[in-house]
Design a protein around this motif. Structure first.
Motif, PDB file in Angstrom:
ATOM      1  N   GLY A   1      35.799  47.040  29.267  1.00  0.00           N
ATOM      2  CA  GLY A   1      36.293  45.982  30.139  1.00  0.00           C
ATOM      3  C   GLY A   1      35.326  45.667  31.262  1.00  0.00           C
ATOM      4  O   GLY A   1      35.140  44.501  31.628  1.00  0.00           O
ATOM      5  N   PHE A   2      34.684  46.693  31.787  1.00  0.00           N
ATOM      6  CA  PHE A   2      33.762  46.490  32.899  1.00  0.00           C
ATOM      7  C   PHE A   2      32.533  45.702  32.474  1.00  0.00           C
ATOM      8  O   PHE A   2      32.124  44.749  33.147  1.00  0.00           O
ATOM      9  N   VAL A   3      31.931  46.084  31.346  1.00  0.00           N
ATOM     10  CA  VAL A   3      30.698  45.417  30.921  1.00  0.00           C
ATOM     11  C   VAL A   3      30.967  44.087  30.220  1.00  0.00           C
ATOM     12  O   VAL A   3      30.128  43.190  30.230  1.00  0.00           O
ATOM     13  N   GLY A   4      32.139  43.938  29.611  1.00  0.00           N
ATOM     14  CA  GLY A   4      32.426  42.741  28.855  1.00  0.00           C
ATOM     15  C   GLY A   4      33.249  41.700  29.577  1.00  0.00           C
ATOM     16  O   GLY A   4      33.245  40.524  29.197  1.00  0.00           O
ATOM     17  N   LEU A   5      33.966  42.122  30.640  1.00  0.00           N
ATOM     18  CA  LEU A   5      34.888  41.212  31.322  1.00  0.00           C
ATOM     19  C   LEU A   5      34.627  41.187  32.830  1.00  0.00           C
ATOM     20  O   LEU A   5      35.540  41.402  33.637  1.00  0.00           O
ATOM     21  N   PHE A   6      33.402  40.974  33.198  1.00  0.00           N
ATOM     22  CA  PHE A   6      33.033  40.703  34.582  1.00  0.00           C
ATOM     23  C   PHE A   6      33.482  41.811  35.557  1.00  0.00           C
ATOM     24  O   PHE A   6      34.013  41.547  36.623  1.00  0.00           O
ATOM     25  N   GLY A   7      33.267  43.048  35.152  1.00  0.00           N
ATOM     26  CA  GLY A   7      33.544  44.160  36.048  1.00  0.00           C
ATOM     27  C   GLY A   7      35.001  44.558  36.140  1.00  0.00           C
ATOM     28  O   GLY A   7      35.402  45.233  37.095  1.00  0.00           O
ATOM     29  N   LEU A   8      35.817  44.179  35.151  1.00  0.00           N
ATOM     30  CA  LEU A   8      37.235  44.523  35.175  1.00  0.00           C
ATOM     31  C   LEU A   8      37.451  45.978  34.795  1.00  0.00           C
ATOM     32  O   LEU A   8      36.914  46.452  33.791  1.00  0.00           O
ATOM     33  N   PHE A   9      38.242  46.686  35.585  1.00  0.00           N
ATOM     34  CA  PHE A   9      38.676  48.036  35.238  1.00  0.00           C
ATOM     35  C   PHE A   9      40.074  47.939  34.638  1.00  0.00           C
ATOM     36  O   PHE A   9      41.031  47.590  35.335  1.00  0.00           O
ATOM     37  N   THR A  10      40.208  48.252  33.360  1.00  0.00           N
ATOM     38  CA  THR A  10      41.500  48.131  32.695  1.00  0.00           C
ATOM     39  C   THR A  10      42.408  49.316  32.967  1.00  0.00           C
ATOM     40  O   THR A  10      43.634  49.189  32.900  1.00  0.00           O
ATOM     41  N   SER A  11      41.836  50.461  33.280  1.00  0.00           N
ATOM     42  CA  SER A  11      42.627  51.658  33.527  1.00  0.00           C
ATOM     43  C   SER A  11      42.708  51.995  35.010  1.00  0.00           C
ATOM     44  O   SER A  11      43.771  52.307  35.539  1.00  0.00           O
ATOM     45  N   HIS A  12      41.585  51.930  35.717  1.00  0.00           N
ATOM     46  CA  HIS A  12      41.538  52.216  37.154  1.00  0.00           C
ATOM     47  C   HIS A  12      41.845  50.916  37.920  1.00  0.00           C
ATOM     48  O   HIS A  12      40.982  50.354  38.595  1.00  0.00           O
ATOM     49  N   VAL A  13      43.078  50.449  37.804  1.00  0.00           N
ATOM     50  CA  VAL A  13      43.375  49.108  38.313  1.00  0.00           C
ATOM     51  C   VAL A  13      43.251  49.013  39.836  1.00  0.00           C
ATOM     52  O   VAL A  13      42.943  47.946  40.369  1.00  0.00           O
ATOM     53  N   THR A  14      43.484  50.107  40.555  1.00  0.00           N
ATOM     54  CA  THR A  14      43.344  50.028  42.009  1.00  0.00           C
ATOM     55  C   THR A  14      41.896  49.782  42.412  1.00  0.00           C
ATOM     56  O   THR A  14      41.631  49.213  43.477  1.00  0.00           O
ATOM     57  N   THR A  15      40.949  50.204  41.559  1.00  0.00           N
ATOM     58  CA  THR A  15      39.543  49.926  41.834  1.00  0.00           C
ATOM     59  C   THR A  15      39.281  48.424  41.843  1.00  0.00           C
ATOM     60  O   THR A  15      38.364  47.947  42.535  1.00  0.00           O
ATOM     61  N   ASN A  16      40.083  47.681  41.104  1.00  0.00           N
ATOM     62  CA  ASN A  16      39.917  46.222  41.090  1.00  0.00           C
ATOM     63  C   ASN A  16      40.142  45.615  42.466  1.00  0.00           C
ATOM     64  O   ASN A  16      39.594  44.558  42.775  1.00  0.00           O
ATOM     65  N   PHE A  17      40.963  46.261  43.306  1.00  0.00           N
ATOM     66  CA  PHE A  17      41.167  45.750  44.658  1.00  0.00           C
ATOM     67  C   PHE A  17      39.858  45.782  45.449  1.00  0.00           C
ATOM     68  O   PHE A  17      39.574  44.884  46.246  1.00  0.00           O
ATOM     69  N   VAL A  18      39.065  46.828  45.240  1.00  0.00           N
ATOM     70  CA  VAL A  18      37.761  46.916  45.891  1.00  0.00           C
ATOM     71  C   VAL A  18      36.874  45.765  45.416  1.00  0.00           C
ATOM     72  O   VAL A  18      36.186  45.110  46.216  1.00  0.00           O
ATOM     73  N   LEU A  19      36.898  45.515  44.114  1.00  0.00           N
ATOM     74  CA  LEU A  19      36.086  44.441  43.562  1.00  0.00           C
ATOM     75  C   LEU A  19      36.568  43.070  44.019  1.00  0.00           C
ATOM     76  O   LEU A  19      35.758  42.155  44.225  1.00  0.00           O
ATOM     77  N   ILE A  20      37.885  42.936  44.200  1.00  0.00           N
ATOM     78  CA  ILE A  20      38.423  41.674  44.714  1.00  0.00           C
ATOM     79  C   ILE A  20      37.891  41.425  46.120  1.00  0.00           C
ATOM     80  O   ILE A  20      37.494  40.311  46.478  1.00  0.00           O
ATOM     81  N   GLY A  21      37.889  42.478  46.943  1.00  0.00           N
ATOM     82  CA  GLY A  21      37.337  42.351  48.288  1.00  0.00           C
ATOM     83  C   GLY A  21      35.882  41.925  48.249  1.00  0.00           C
ATOM     84  O   GLY A  21      35.445  41.072  49.031  1.00  0.00           O
ATOM     85  N   ALA A  22      35.123  42.515  47.319  1.00  0.00           N
ATOM     86  CA  ALA A  22      33.714  42.143  47.180  1.00  0.00           C
ATOM     87  C   ALA A  22      33.577  40.694  46.717  1.00  0.00           C
ATOM     88  O   ALA A  22      32.693  39.959  47.186  1.00  0.00           O
ATOM     89  N   ASN A  23      34.456  40.266  45.804  1.00  0.00           N
ATOM     90  CA  ASN A  23      34.415  38.891  45.314  1.00  0.00           C
ATOM     91  C   ASN A  23      34.645  37.895  46.440  1.00  0.00           C
ATOM     92  O   ASN A  23      34.023  36.823  46.483  1.00  0.00           O
ATOM     93  N   ILE A  24      35.540  38.244  47.350  1.00  0.00           N
ATOM     94  CA  ILE A  24      35.887  37.333  48.437  1.00  0.00           C
ATOM     95  C   ILE A  24      34.678  37.021  49.311  1.00  0.00           C
ATOM     96  O   ILE A  24      34.533  35.907  49.837  1.00  0.00           O
ATOM     97  N   VAL A  25      33.780  37.991  49.462  1.00  0.00           N
ATOM     98  CA  VAL A  25      32.585  37.759  50.289  1.00  0.00           C
ATOM     99  C   VAL A  25      31.379  37.380  49.433  1.00  0.00           C
ATOM    100  O   VAL A  25      30.235  37.495  49.868  1.00  0.00           O
ATOM    101  N   GLY A  26      31.651  36.944  48.199  1.00  0.00           N
ATOM    102  CA  GLY A  26      30.588  36.410  47.368  1.00  0.00           C
ATOM    103  C   GLY A  26      29.882  37.384  46.463  1.00  0.00           C
ATOM    104  O   GLY A  26      28.872  37.039  45.853  1.00  0.00           O
ATOM    105  N   GLN A  27      30.395  38.613  46.358  1.00  0.00           N
ATOM    106  CA  GLN A  27      29.789  39.604  45.487  1.00  0.00           C
ATOM    107  C   GLN A  27      30.586  39.690  44.191  1.00  0.00           C
ATOM    108  O   GLN A  27      31.721  40.150  44.185  1.00  0.00           O
TER     109      GLN A  27
END
Length: 237
Positions: A30-56
Motif C-alpha cells: 500500500g505504501f509503495v503502490g498507493l501514494f504512501g498509504l499505510f493499510t495496517s498502521h492507520v494512525t500513521t496516516n494521520f502523520v502523513l495527512i499532516g505532512a500533506n497539508i504543508v505540501g509534503q
C-alpha cells in the motif's frame, strides 16, 4: 471472545509468522503502490495527512478514508467471529476468506487505476479502502482469535516486549523465569522477522508485477482458509 474457545492456543507459531509476513507485505504494498498509504498502521496516516497539508506528499482523501475503512474491517471481523461461533463453524476460515476477498478487490481496483497518476482517482481510493478493510480484519483476528499471541500486524508492541524479555532472560531471577523469558522472546522475534521479510518481498513484487503481485497474499490466505477448513473437519466440525 476467549482465544481458548476458538482453539487459538493450538495454533502453531509458524502461522503467526506467516500472518506477520502477510501484514508486512500488504502494508508495504500500500505504501509503495498507493501514494504512501499505510493499510495496517492507520494512525500513521494521520502523520502523513499532516505532512500533506504543508505540501509534503499527496493523497489526503485517500489516507482519511483509510481510517473508517479500517474500523469497518475490525467490525467485519467481530461479526464474522460471532456468526461463526454461533453456527459452530471455523472462525478462522471466515476471517481468511473475507480478507482474501478484500485483497482481491484491492488488486482489481488497482489494476483499473493503472497507470496510477493521481491519489484522488476513484479507483485508487477504492483500492486503498479495500486494503485498509483487509488489514482491519487481520487486526481484529489478532485480538479475537489469537488473543494472547504476538500481534501479527503491528510490530512496535512485539519489539517492545521482545526487548523486555531479552533483558529478563539475561537478568531475571531464577532459571524458570529466564527460560520463560527466552521462550517469549522467540515467540515475538519470529513474527517481527516475518513482517520485515514480507515488507522487502512486497517492494520487489510491486516493481516486478504491479498490482498483480497481490495475487500472492490472496493465494496465501486461500491456503490458510483451506487449512482451517481441513482442521475443522478433522475435529468433527
Amino acid at each position: 471472545m476467549q482465544a481458548e474457545n476458538l482453539g487459538a492456543n493450538s495454533l502453531p507459531q509458524r502461522l503467526i509468522t506467516v500472518l506477520a509476513f502477510l501484514a508486512g507485505y500488504v502494508d508495504t504494498f500500500g505504501f509503495v503502490g498507493l501514494f504512501g498509504l499505510f493499510t495496517s498502521h492507520v494512525t500513521t496516516n494521520f502523520v502523513l495527512i499532516g505532512a500533506n497539508i504543508v505540501g509534503q506528499g499527496q493523497g489526503v482523501l485517500l489516507k482519511l478514508s483509510a481510517f473508517p475503512a479500517f474500523i469497518a474491517g475490525v467490525a467485519v471481523a467481530k461479526c464474522a467471529v460471532e456468526f461463526s461461533v454461533r453456527r459452530g463453524v471455523s472462525a478462522e476460515r471466515a476471517i481468511y476468506v473475507l480478507q482474501a476477498v478484500c485483497l482481491s478487490f484491492m488488486m482489481f481496483a488497482g489494476l483499473a487505476a493503472l497507470p496510477v497518476h493521481s491519489a484522488d482517482s476513484a479507483a485508487v481510493i477504492v483500492a486503498g479502502l479495500f486494503g485498509a478493510i483487509a488489514m482491519g480484519i487481520q487486526n481484529g483476528h489478532s485480538q479475537l482469535v489469537l488473543a494472547g499471541k504476538p500481534l501479527t500486524t503491528t510490530m512496535t508492541q512485539n519489539i517492545t516486549l521482545g526487548v523486555i524479555d531479552a533483558i529478563e532472560a539475561m537478568m531475571g531471577r531464577g532459571a524458570e523465569t529466564k527460560a520463560a523469558a527466552r521462550a517469549r522472546f522467540a515467540d515475538t522475534l519470529l513474527p517481527v522477522c516475518g513482517f520485515a521479510v514480507g515488507a522487502i518481498v512486497a517492494a520487489i513484487a510491486w516493481v516486478q508485477a504491479s498490482f498483480w503481485a497481490l495475487l500472492f497474499p490472496v493465494t496465501l490466505l486461500a491456503i490458510l482458509a483451506l487449512r482451517a477448513s481441513t482442521e475443522a473437519c478433522a475435529v468433527g466440525e
